[in-house]
Structure formats: structure tokens, C-alpha cells
Design an enzyme around this catalytic site. Structure first.
Site: not given
Ligand code: FE2
Ligand code: FE2
Length: 333
Positions: A83, A122, A178, A207
Site C-alpha cells: 500500500e 488508497e 488485495t 474499500d
Molecule cells: Fe486498492
Molecule cells: Fe489499498
């Protein structure tokens, strides 16, 4: 007169299609993304440092984290490092052909807006996981920071070959991968007795689920506009295989951190070859790959290849032996 190779002509056509989707991208911002003020923010899950109870809250956090198996900490660090390479992903996205032809990060065109709003969301993921791990006292933060530094310095190569269609196949796949990885880490955190960490992982996964949905919708539109081109791109991307974004996190080929991280996620069940196979199955079904008709010869061959691919990976996954001893990484010694 410009002469294009067939490959370059294909990419040029794909660029035109993607450049024609600015309005869709703009609408997707409102449809799939959230506002800063009402969205969750990292501090919602962390000790309030301005409170007189701050030290007590940190101690509680550390007590909860103390029960987590070391494999979970290593996986969590790997997820976090992935990330934290966000600047590379933002740059990559804006370099996709047809996305930001103006070359302006302040552009109000659909794709430029999407790229900023997506990456702004993000950004909270690495932020939250980094602070959590720092406070937990379980990770060797200096080693973690060196890895993030190296990863950013080494860049990001999803091997999409300058083809915008392949870029949208990659992002669809990767957001789902992810999501799976955060969900499974959350389950292990729960089992390890850290309910707060579990909630953190599940919130981040939420998310990723919205982002996944958006990227799959973009790619579905491409399938609608240009099924032959979409199939060819999907086939090309899958033949190269989807590499995890953080593959360039280490400069040492012999005792590579990324290889260790992947072996651990495989062993703990956080992200496995079965998941890889299941994602292919999900995407081929969603984009109705097997039932598309009226295709060109090349696209029909791509269709056949893709229709059998999930099953091929599933068989590979079944035959794979679990890595026995895996050297953990980034832990406090
Ligand atoms: Fe993502
Ligand atoms: Fe992410």
C-alpha cells in the site's frame, strides 16, 4: 504518413476507446468513491494521542497485538508495504494511454479526477497499517522502512506493455487480490485475538471491494465496445501472469523479501494459487468470456485459452506443495 506495426495499431485503437470513456470515469467517481469528510480515516482506529488515556490505549493495542502469530505480522507488513508504494501506482495510472493526455494532475477530465480520488482513498490504507504496526511494537520498523524506500526507488512494473486494456485487466485483478488478502489477514487477526486489527483489515478490504467493482465495470464497458480487443488484452495479460505490485521490494536475488512474503501468504492461506485461479474464474464469468460470439480468429483463440485457464490454475494449486519452512521477515528480533 505514419506506419504502425499491428501491435502499435492495436494499442492506438485501445487508447482511443479508453480516451472516449472520460464521462464514465467521471460518473464512477460519484458512484464508487467516498468523500473525505464522511469517509473513515486512519485515526478512527488508532489511540487518540491527545487524550490523557493515550499511553493506556497504546498498551492495550500492544497487548492485543502480542497474541498475533509472527506469520500474521509478516503478512501484514507485506500488505502495508504494498500500500505504501502508492506514488508509483498514481504515476502508473496517469501514464496509461488515453487517461491523461493533457499531462496535468489538476485536470478536471474524468480519468484524471478518478485517479486522484481513487489514490486519495488508497492513501489511508498504508497510513493506517503503518501507524498500527509502529505502535504494536511487533515489527522492525527500520527494516520495514528500508523496504518501502527500496520499493519506491525500484518502481512498479505490472507488465501491461503500454496497452490500456491490459492495464484495466490488471487493476480489476489486483484490487480483487488485495481485497482477498486483507479479508484473510483480518480473519487471522480475529483468531489471534486482535479484534481491532481485524476490523482495520476488513475496513480496508471494503474499500478494495468498491475499487474492484469500479475497475471491473470499466473493463466490462471495454468488452461491450470492443470484445475482440478486450479478449486479446485479457489473454496477453494472463499469459504474462499478474505479478503482485510489490514485487520489486528487494534488491537481493538470493534471499528475496518478496519471495519470502509470497511464501508466507501462500502458507497462511492469506493469498494462494487457489485464489489466483478463483479470480480468473470470477473475471471470465463476469465478462461473459465463454459466451461471446461473432469473434475474429485471434479473439476466438483467446476465448478458448481463457475459458480453460481457471481450471488449469486450480489443478496447479492442487499439485503445489506447501512451502515447509519459511523464513519470516521484518520482525523484531
Ligand atoms: Fe486498492
Ligand atoms: Fe489499498
Amino acid at each position: 504518413m505514419t506506419h504502425f506495426t499491428p501491435e502499435a495499431a492495436e494499442i492506438e485503437k485501445n487508447k482511443e476507446v479508453v480516451a472516449g470513456m472520460h464521462t464514465m470515469a467521471s460518473e464512477a467517481v460519484d458512484l464508487f468513491l467516498v468523500q473525505a469528510e464522511t469517509a473513515w480515516q486512519p485515526s478512527d482506529f488508532l489511540p487518540q494521542m491527545n487524550s490523557p488515556e493515550a499511553i493506556h490505549s497504546i498498551k492495550e493495542l500492544q497487548a492485543r497485538a502480542a497474541g498475533l502469530p509472527p506469520e500474521v505480522i509478516t503478512s501484514l507488513v507485506g500488505n502495508m508495504i504494498t500500500e505504501e508504494a502508492l506514488p508509483s501506482y498514481t504515476t502508473y495510472f496517469n501514464l496509461i494511454k488515453g487517461v491523461n493526455e493533457e499531462g496535468s494532475m489538476a485536470s478536471e477530465k474524468g480519468w484524471a479526477k478518478w485517479s486522484r480520488r481513487w489514490t486519495a482513498e488508497e492513501n489511508r490504507h498504508g497510513d493506517l497499517l503503518n501507524k498500527y504496526l509502529y505502535l504494536s511494537g511487533r515489527a522492525d520498523m527500520r527494516q520495514v522502512e528500508i523496504t518501502i524506500h527500496n520499493l519506491l526507488a525500484n518502481g512498479f512494473d505490472p507488465r501491461t506493455g503500454g496497452d490500456p486494456y491490459q492495464a484495466f485487466v490488471y487493476t480489476s485483478f489486483q484490487e480483487r487480490a488485495t481485497k482477498i488478502s486483507h479479508v484473510n489477514t483480518g480473519k487471522l487477526a480475529d483468531r489471534g485475538g486482535d479484534a481491532v486489527l481485524s476490523k482495520i483489515c476488513k475496513t480496508i478490504a471494503g474499500d478494495e471491494a468498491r475499487h474492484e467493482k469500479a475497475y471491473k465495470t470499466f473493463m466490462a464497458k471495454i468488452f461491450e465496445i470492443d470484445p475482440n480487443g478486450a479478449l486479446l488484452a485479457f489473454e496477453k495479460m494472463m499469459k504474462k501472469q499478474i505479478a503482485m505490485p510489490a514485487i520489486l521490494m528487494d534488491n537481493s536475488p538470493a534471499d528475496n523479501l518478496f519471495t519470502r512474503f509470497s511464501a508466507i501468504t501462500q502458507k497462511t492461506g492469506i493469498y494462494t494459487t487457489f485464489d489466483y485461479a478463483a479470480i480468473i474464474k470470477h473475471l471470465t464469468q463476469l465478462w461473459k468470456v465463454e459466451t461471446l460470439t461473432g469473434l475474429s480468429g485471434y479473439a476466438a483463440r483467446a476465448q478458448e485459452y481463457l475459458s480453460n485457464l481457471a481450471e488449469r490454475y486450480r489443478r496447479i494449486a492442487e499439485r503445489m506443495k506447501e512451502p515447509e519452512v519459511v523464513k519470516l521477515a521484518w520482525l523484531v528480533q
